[in-house]
Write an enzyme that holds these catalytic residues in place. Structure first.
Site, PDB file in Angstrom:
ATOM      1  N   GLU A   1      45.054  -9.875  72.649  1.00  8.81           N
ATOM      2  CA  GLU A   1      45.255 -10.873  70.964  1.00  8.81           C
ATOM      3  C   GLU A   1      43.363 -10.621  71.310  1.00  8.81           C
ATOM      4  O   GLU A   1      42.887 -12.552  70.834  1.00  8.81           O
ATOM      5  CB  GLU A   1      45.775 -12.695  71.019  1.00  8.81           C
ATOM      6  CG  GLU A   1      47.353 -12.188  71.291  1.00  8.81           C
ATOM      7  CD  GLU A   1      48.294 -12.904  71.369  1.00  8.81           C
ATOM      8  OE1 GLU A   1      47.994 -13.705  70.565  1.00  8.81           O
ATOM      9  OE2 GLU A   1      49.295 -13.005  72.071  1.00  8.81           O
TER      10      GLU A   1
ATOM     11  N   MET B   1      42.874 -20.717  65.391  1.00 11.01           N
ATOM     12  CA  MET B   1      44.090 -20.575  64.138  1.00 11.01           C
ATOM     13  C   MET B   1      45.691 -21.267  64.698  1.00 11.01           C
ATOM     14  O   MET B   1      45.924 -21.945  65.374  1.00 11.01           O
ATOM     15  CB  MET B   1      44.164 -19.305  63.372  1.00 11.01           C
ATOM     16  CG  MET B   1      44.775 -18.820  61.824  1.00 11.01           C
ATOM     17  SD  MET B   1      43.973 -20.140  60.868  1.00 11.01           S
ATOM     18  CE  MET B   1      43.028 -19.154  59.800  1.00 11.01           C
ATOM     19  N   LYS B   2      46.059 -20.270  65.638  1.00  7.72           N
ATOM     20  CA  LYS B   2      47.162 -20.367  66.347  1.00  7.72           C
ATOM     21  C   LYS B   2      47.403 -21.745  66.902  1.00  7.72           C
ATOM     22  O   LYS B   2      48.835 -21.865  66.935  1.00  7.72           O
ATOM     23  CB  LYS B   2      47.395 -18.779  67.921  1.00  7.72           C
ATOM     24  CG  LYS B   2      48.619 -18.762  67.850  1.00  7.72           C
ATOM     25  CD  LYS B   2      48.611 -17.515  68.425  1.00  7.72           C
ATOM     26  CE  LYS B   2      49.237 -17.092  70.138  1.00  7.72           C
ATOM     27  NZ  LYS B   2      48.931 -16.938  71.146  1.00  7.72           N
ATOM     28  N   GLY B   3      46.498 -22.097  67.511  1.00 10.26           N
ATOM     29  CA  GLY B   3      47.117 -23.888  67.850  1.00 10.26           C
ATOM     30  C   GLY B   3      47.586 -22.951  69.973  1.00 10.26           C
ATOM     31  O   GLY B   3      47.441 -22.269  70.196  1.00 10.26           O
TER      32      GLY B   3
END
Ligand code: B12
Ligand code: B12
Ligand SMILES: Cc1ncc(COP(=O)(O)O)c(C=O)c1O
Ligand SMILES: Cc1ncc(COP(=O)(O)O)c(C=O)c1O
Lengths: 249, 522, 522, 249
Positions: free
Chosen positions: C489, D130-132
């Site tokens: 990712e 964003m994902k945290g």
């Protein structure tokens, strides 16, 4: 290579003299940041520096468990350490039998038991029973030794009576349960009983068990003490050495 | 895991298993007449307790003991304590506890009680025991109710011990353990209690390596566990030791105070406490009647064999003994679902492939007793002072347990070789077991064993050897087998050991209280 | 375990595996022309090292760096450093090290060297590299000799790290570990070294979280391990990091000093060090030529993906990347037996049945790369400060490893979340792994997985997803895939990151040293 | 039930105030009885009583590893412990966005990085991306926050330049590698750089990482510090609170 000064030994984490140690303990305080701080203060007050509370876990009911790493500044002079040890030579089974036959000229008589409330016979059996332990035969297997194992939960009185009856050279006592120093109480009881009856010098008195060592046994008034990893020949060597010494006197 | 255990992974010969059961039944049948025709002082004391007698005299001697001495003195014991009390109550029109108190301070004697019609005596005896038997039934229902309303843990049940010697510290630690996920709390008994021929009284705070088993201690712990269980929404089971010279009395106390599990073996006392075998066989029979009736799960002690014998060489002795304990339990009408047969993971970890043999043995017991809440004991003998290594050994034990569908899982402690568990030891152990069980929950269903592999072969051989051993015992009888040291390599004489003087033959007039349980447990 | 791994327990579709390989080859083929037509400053520096050039100038700058700057300054780099040196040696009749020294103190320049016939230049270049290539060959033989005469550990190999920052403490700890059973010692590099565009020089005692990789440190450790290995009668393998901006140089140094294993991934630097991808692909190609030639096992770094991605969700990215690393390795002529493909046990232990998925993933990699000495990494991400819990997690890791036939087993440390290993941490870890491996040695052969069970299904799905991912990459190309953050990712740009300025296109006159390895490794 | 005196807290083994703790460490002395005695003396000299060396293991090369249980007499006054904590209220994401919009009236600008040689971005990503983390969205997902994550191995200078460029309200710094106190060196470097340029008060300065807490960060000259288990909203709440306070001033 780091060179070690044996007069000043400190714990070794990953660098000489860094003093790193690991600790874990429980405090009776409720989980939280204050608990963590309490653990840290405990470590500081105990004389450690840079204590790291690496984990604090809530046990419930107002208890908290901690794991710490800290640095110790305590140094030990390793060169000054002397551990009292048995003075005689450690013989093998066949040598022992031979010496008894040639030097003593009669059988060596040994009684043993796990005294008072203690029922852990595996240790005393390891020393006394035919089968022995880890391939080392027990005293029963020695031709020249009369070995009488009374088993578990034998009262001091019973053991003494038996020792008298068989004209024992040595009495072996095993103590495994150590909670609240029960073993010390029981071992002391036996010495007191012997002294009371003026018999302390009549028998060699030997203690054994997972938390027994030579030093401790001597302190308690025993002739010797044996801990984990003892085999029958260790005990037999010692008893024979002392019995022979007495004969010479 | 749901019992009965459904898999058959070891390709065991079913006819071998059946044969073993027949042999074990035969062996138990051989001594059943002896058991049924005899009683003991402790059986009679337990009957007194069922009549509601409790308390101690001013010197602290329990009333049941004083009464038994009295009955013995007057040669009334052979007829059963129940008969004397039934008669005395009819005669003096007083309740048993009052009578007991009077006997204790020698205000009264049972000598020369007038006789009553047999029917009246039996009726009285039944009426007298009614309240406590009802209390036991209520406790049983209460347990069932709690289990269904509060909910139960899932197998393998996490079983931990508390053993501080002080019931109040025990309570604290038990609650802590329950919060951390323990399903079963066992209060370990003080060293030496098993050889006492009486049961101490009241709350106690001074034990060594364990806490005295007293009815009050049972009550205190039960209350605490009910409280925390309520809060957690999970019923927490309580265990103690129904063992030693007071086996039957402790059974009564446990039944009254709603213990859920009892260490209760047919031969442990003989082998490991040098209690006389005649005494033990009679006592265990009666204690089991009570445990069965009370819905208590018994735990047998075969794991102990492996503390004195080699776990590989003696694997079959564990299994053979499990078969015997099963038949003894059946004799006392304990159903399989209450028979927590014991076994253990005690092979020397230095043996190459030790784990494979452990799996074989654990799976073997699981498959042969598919309905039993079998009890699996952790490594103890080969634990060392290296707590980190110990934690690894215990982790493998946890793996073995979940892989083979064990029911009652005694948690190994990293400090096993050192001390009875500290609060933190128990915590670490529970954390480990929870992690392993969660992570490997369905591993059992995911694996099959290679046909004719080491695991299957070891299991099959162990079964065969157990059958061989039972054949041998069936020929010579159980007394002789014990004399030959066939279990745990410890030999005991039929007339040796402690407590034989407490055994007596029932007279023809003996009032048999076991009949009461028949009625109620059916 | 003997490789190739013989079992097929997961019922994997063989055509899926074949398809994945074809796709991966395709993907690598797409960028091969770019790789072959370019070189980098570090490739050239490594060629200088192969010519025998080492040492630093008075300011501590390594001679290879000084020379490259010189060549760059005079636009000679595009022809390859080898050409300049061949010419210079022919012209000045001096050896490369002397010339390098003179260049460094600006006593000499390579500007305006006269030309020589091509054949003469190639010959000279080959002659100049002869000694060191021979030294590498000798080291390879020496390793083979030691392995066959001293003996080798058995798989899974016990692999531990030392990371004190001080090579002398490292040596001490490495020896201690070897005595305790470690088969492979890895010296972890100091934080930050991978971004240095030069290799530090000499023995070093000041690193953070690791010890600088220098040729002298390599030599010191090699010597120590040879010594202790001799004593133990077991060859102890040495590992370091062939990674970062100096990947090719470190390959040369490692080959010369007989390292046995090198962390050497085709994409790790791009993803985890933000090193430019063009630079990395060229560097990794050349470094692998050397590793392959030297008989060094490379270890790839897919385990790292699971430190930033979820181990369950990203399981297929590990496998897909393994296929790519395999093809990149083939391109550099590294045989499967030298491809230690990496994977890891990093599922959150709070996931129910986490262990089943771990087994599925570990077995999957094992079966798909049956000849590879696959590298299995322990839990790191979900380790906490609770060292006791950590020890349990690592025990499960050890169980998973021996159950699935892993080859290179990196030991988990109970203190993973805390610090680089203390001497005692490593010891406890080795003790644990030895216990588990001994106890479960043949478990692998004893179990089969349930058909269509959770394990088989998870493995099959993971394979399918990896194929899907490779199909996607094949369509968009690897550069784009990296840009899209398909691995870990983390997204990287083709022209972003460090080290792009060190990349250059080879001129038509470039003297290609990779040809040398062709000859020798065949 | 044992009653606990919170003014005198001692470690709890299995009985109140028994003081039992667990220790493990390595000494650079060769395995043997003398080593065991050295460990015991170390414990005594460290102030513990009744130390039990429950295992001594030979590590080789003249090192021995020990596990000990011992009793501590050190008491802590738990009632006197006060841990400095953040003073503001902890808000949720939606509340934060709302407050920025209504009270601040412009976007909050936050830059962050893992500085110097440290490449552990998972922590700062957990806060910023964003994902945290664990279901808690990161700062990038906040409508009213401009969050700029520079990633790993960013030099202090680079970070400061960026902060200037975007007119940042706050600078977030992550430090994970702590060996030889590297994190302290790096964190201090940043403060010194800011002070050198006379900019210390221009930005809110926040540190984070597994070994960081509020207290430590304050000591180092930061405005706040956050440790394990931090989520984006914790940091955002703090930054907003302080920025608003400045506006009011
Ligand atoms: C086996 C065992 C039992 C068996 C004993 C069977 C038997 N016939 O002995 C059974 C299951 C019956 C048992 C029961 C109990 N046990 Co137990 N048991 C153990 C266990 C697992 C192993 C002990 C052992 O056999 N070691 C092997 C032998 C060979 O080692 P050893 O005794 O140290 O002997 C060697 C040396 O010390 C020396 N030696 C020993 N004696 C002597 C004597 C002489 C003269 C000489 C020269 C040398 C010598 O030589 C031997 C060979 O090298 C230990 C835990 C452990 N892993 O240590 C717990 C342990 C000893 N038991 C314990 C307890 C508390 C009990 C119980 C009291 C629990 C309870 N409340 O029910 C009961 C009651 C027993 C009683 N009344 O004493 C505790 C003791 C805690 C403490 N430190 O006080 C332990 C440590 C477990 C624990 N962590 O709680 N136990
Ligand atoms: C993942 C990981 C890596 C990954 C990093 C990938 C990446 N992109 O980040 C990789 C594999 C690349 C790596 C490499 C290395 N690692 Co590393 N790594 C870890 C590991 C396993 C987990 C760290 C992690 O991600 N934690 C999860 C995050 C979410 O937690 P966190 O960082 O604490 O963040 C939380 C809070 O602290 C806080 N927080 C953190 N930062 C900030 C900032 C602000 C402003 C705020 C408000 C809050 C905040 O909020 C977060 C969420 O709650 C740890 C071991 C462990 N289990 O902890 C070792 C560990 C950190 N690594 C270590 C080392 C030594 C290295 C290397 C130096 C080894 C080497 N020589 O090669 C290399 C080099 C890296 C470098 N140059 O820095 C050591 C550090 C030892 C020490 N104490 O100094 C550890 C502890 C492992 C060990 N025991 O040796 N590593
Ligand atoms: C069946 C059984 N009874 C009793 C005990 C405990 O011994 P004691 O009766 O001395 O309390 C054990 C020990 O584990 C046991 O297994
Ligand atoms: C393939 C690979 N290279 C390198 C490293 C180490 O990082 P660095 O290159 O910063 O030393 C790792 C870390 O585990 C790795 O897996």
């Amino acid at each position: 290579m780091p060179t070690i000064d044996y007069r000043q030994i400190r714990p070794y984490g990953d660098t000489l003299d860094d003093g790193i140690i690991q600790l874990s303990f429980t405090l009776p305080v409720p989980f939280g940041e204050e608990a963590q701080e309490a653990a840290r203060r405990w470590a500081l007050q105990s004389g450690f520096w840079d204590p790291k509370v690496v984990v604090a876990l809530d046990l419930g009911e107002g208890f908290t468990f901690f794991v710490l790493y800290a640095c110790s500044t305590v140094c030990i002079d390793f060169t000054s350490i002397e551990v009292p040890k048995l003075s005689h030579e450690r013989l093998e089974k066949s040598e022992i039998d031979l010496l008894i036959r040639t030097l003593l000229g009669r059988k060596l008589v040994i009684v043993g038991a796990c005294i008072e409330s203690d029922a852990h016979t595996v240790g005393i059996d390891a020393i006394m029973n035919m089968k022995g332990y880890n391939g080392h035969k027990g005293l029963e297997s020695y031709h020249e030794i009369d070995a009488i194992n009374l088993g578990s939960q034998v009262s001091c009185e019973e053991l003494l009576t038996k020792a008298h009856e068989v004209l024992a050279d040595a009495i072996l006592i095993s103590q495994v349960v150590t909670q609240k120093s029960l073993h010390l109480q029981n071992l002391t009881r036996m010495v007191e009983l012997l002294e009371l009856e003026g018999l302390r010098d009549r028998f060699l008195l030997v203690a054994g068990g997972p938390r027994i060592n030579y030093e401790l046994a001597k302190e308690l008034g025993y002739d010797a003490g044996f801990g984990p990893g003892t085999y029958a020949e260790d005990v037999a060597s010692f008893v024979l050495d002392r019995v022979l010494a007495r004969c010479v006197k | 895991m749901t019992r009965p255990y459904p898999h058959n992974k070891l390709h065991l010969a079913l006819d071998h298993i059946a044969l073993a059961r027949t042999l074990a039944k035969d062996i138990v049948d051989q001594i059943t007449p002896f058991i049924l025709s005899h009683s003991t002082v402790s059986v009679e004391r337990s009957i007194l307790r069922l009549l509601g007698i409790q308390g101690v005299d001013p010197e602290g001697i329990p009333l049941p003991n004083i009464i038994i001495d009295h009955l013995k003195e007057h040669h009334l014991l052979e007829e059963g304590a129940a008969r004397s009390f039934a008669k005395a109550c009819l005669h003096f029109k007083l309740d048993p506890q009052t009578l007991a108190g009077q006997l204790a301070c020698r205000e009264r004697s049972f000598e020369d009680l007038p006789d009553f019609p047999e029917e009246q005596i039996v009726d009285k005896a039944i009426t007298l025991t009614q309240p406590l038997l009802e209390q036991i039934s209520n406790q049983r229902q209460s347990r069932e109710h709690c289990l269904s309303s509060l909910g139960d843990g899932s197998e393998p049940y996490l079983y931990v011990i508390v053993a501080t010697g002080n019931i109040y510290e025990d309570v604290l630690q038990a609650k802590v353990a329950a919060r951390q996920g323990a399903d079963i709390i066992a209060v370990i008994r003080s060293t030496g209690q098993s050889l006492l021929d009486y049961v101490p009284y009241g709350p106690t705070t001074e034990g060594f390596g364990g806490t005295f088993a007293t009815q009050e201690n049972f009550r205190i712990m039960r209350e605490a566990l009910d409280e925390v269980g309520q809060e957690l929404g999970r019923y927490i089971r309580l265990t103690n030791y129904c063992s030693g010279l007071c086996m039957p009395e402790i059974a009564v106390m446990g039944a009254l105070e709603r213990l859920d599990v009892m260490l209760n073996d047919s031969m442990y006392g003989i082998i490991f406490r040098d209690i006389n075998m005649q005494r033990t066989f009679i006592d265990q029979y009666f204690s089991r009647l009570i445990n069965g009736f009370a819905g208590i799960i018994i735990n047998t002690g075969e794991d102990n064999y492996l503390t004195t014998s080699d776990a590989l060489e003696a694997a079959h002795t564990v299994l053979a003994s499990n078969f015997l304990n099963e038949q003894f339990a059946f004799l006392s009408r304990i159903p399989e679902e209450q028979q927590g047969l014991g076994h253990a993971m005690e092979i020397n970890p230095d043996v190459p492939n030790a784990f494979l043999y452990e799996i074989a043995q654990a799976q073997l017991i699981r498959e042969i007793f598919p309905r039993s809440p079998i009890k699996y004991m952790p490594p103890t003998k080969f634990m060392t002072g290296d707590i980190f290594r110990g934690h690894v050994q215990d982790t493998l034990f946890n793996v073995a347990s979940i892989m083979t569908g064990q029911s009652i899982h005694l948690l190994g402690m990293l400090t096993e070789a050192l001390h009875t568990p500290l609060m933190q030891d128990r915590f670490l152990s529970l954390e480990s077991a929870k992690l392993v069980f969660k992570s490997l929950r369905h591993l059992q269903e995911e694996i099959r064993f290679t046909t004719e592999g080491v695991i299957q072969q070891h299991a099959q051989t162990t079964l065969q050897k157990a059958v061989g051993m039972l054949e041998e015992i069936q020929k010579i009888g159980l007394f002789k087998a014990l004399e030959q040291g066939m279990f745990a390599e410890i030999s005991r004489k039929p007339t040796g050991g402690r407590g034989l003087d407490g055994v007596f033959a029932k007279s023809s007039k003996y009032l048999n209280p076991s009949a009461w349980f028949d009625v109620r447990s059916s």
